[in-house]
Design a protein around this motif. Sequence first.
Motif, short mmCIF file in Angstrom:
data_model
loop_
_atom_site.label_atom_id
_atom_site.label_comp_id
_atom_site.label_asym_id
_atom_site.label_seq_id
_atom_site.Cartn_x
_atom_site.Cartn_y
_atom_site.Cartn_z
N UNK A 196 0.90 -1.09 -0.14
CA UNK A 196 0.05 0.02 0.12
C UNK A 196 0.84 1.10 -0.06
N UNK A 197 0.32 2.44 -0.11
CA UNK A 197 0.83 3.60 -0.40
C UNK A 197 -0.06 4.72 0.47
N UNK A 250 13.72 0.77 -6.47
CA UNK A 250 13.02 0.25 -5.30
C UNK A 250 14.52 0.27 -3.92
N UNK A 251 14.14 1.21 -3.15
CA UNK A 251 15.22 1.39 -1.92
C UNK A 251 14.68 1.03 -0.85
N UNK A 274 9.64 0.62 1.47
CA UNK A 274 10.75 1.31 0.37
C UNK A 274 10.37 2.31 -0.11
N UNK A 275 11.14 2.88 -0.74
CA UNK A 275 10.84 4.20 -1.37
C UNK A 275 11.27 3.94 -2.96
N UNK A 276 10.36 4.73 -3.74
CA UNK A 276 10.68 4.81 -5.37
C UNK A 276 10.76 6.40 -5.47
N UNK A 306 10.34 9.95 -4.68
CA UNK A 306 9.98 10.42 -3.39
C UNK A 306 8.49 10.01 -2.80
N UNK A 307 8.43 8.62 -3.20
CA UNK A 307 7.22 7.97 -2.57
C UNK A 307 7.58 6.74 -1.72
N UNK A 308 6.90 6.53 -0.91
CA UNK A 308 7.10 5.13 -0.07
C UNK A 308 6.14 4.07 -0.22
N UNK A 309 6.64 3.08 -0.13
CA UNK A 309 5.81 1.66 -0.58
C UNK A 309 5.79 0.76 0.65
N UNK A 310 4.58 0.70 1.48
CA UNK A 310 4.79 -0.21 2.37
C UNK A 310 4.17 -1.53 2.17
#
Length: 113
Positions: free
Chosen positions: A66-67, A87-88, A105-107, A109-113
């Motif tokens: 999710x984001x 993907x970091x 993770x970040x892509x 300037x967005x985070x992915x949970x």
Amino acid sequence: MKRAKELNIDSDKILGDWIVCLPGFTFEKYRRLQRSKLSIFSLNCFGGIISNTFGLSFRSPFVNLYMKEDEYIRFLRHPRIYMAEELVFKESRYQTVLKFDYPIFTMGNVSVY
């Protein structure tokens, strides 16, 4: 499905019985949907749930992820740019209700949970 594969029956020719119970179902519409290679971008794991419900391949980049809403909107403005980002790993958090750690993770300037 396992038995059909053993008999070399193409998986495109097999339908789960639940599929024909979907409102408005027709074989023609369903085959068109299968062949469309649909990818569902959703704020959360909804894309994976819909893919599973319709017996489609999981092509959503956010299956079981999710984001946050504002970052999701940012992502939707330039999805190809974000999907090309590396993907970091950022950190790990503990989910107290379900009692497990999950990665963030970040892509760009967005985070992915």
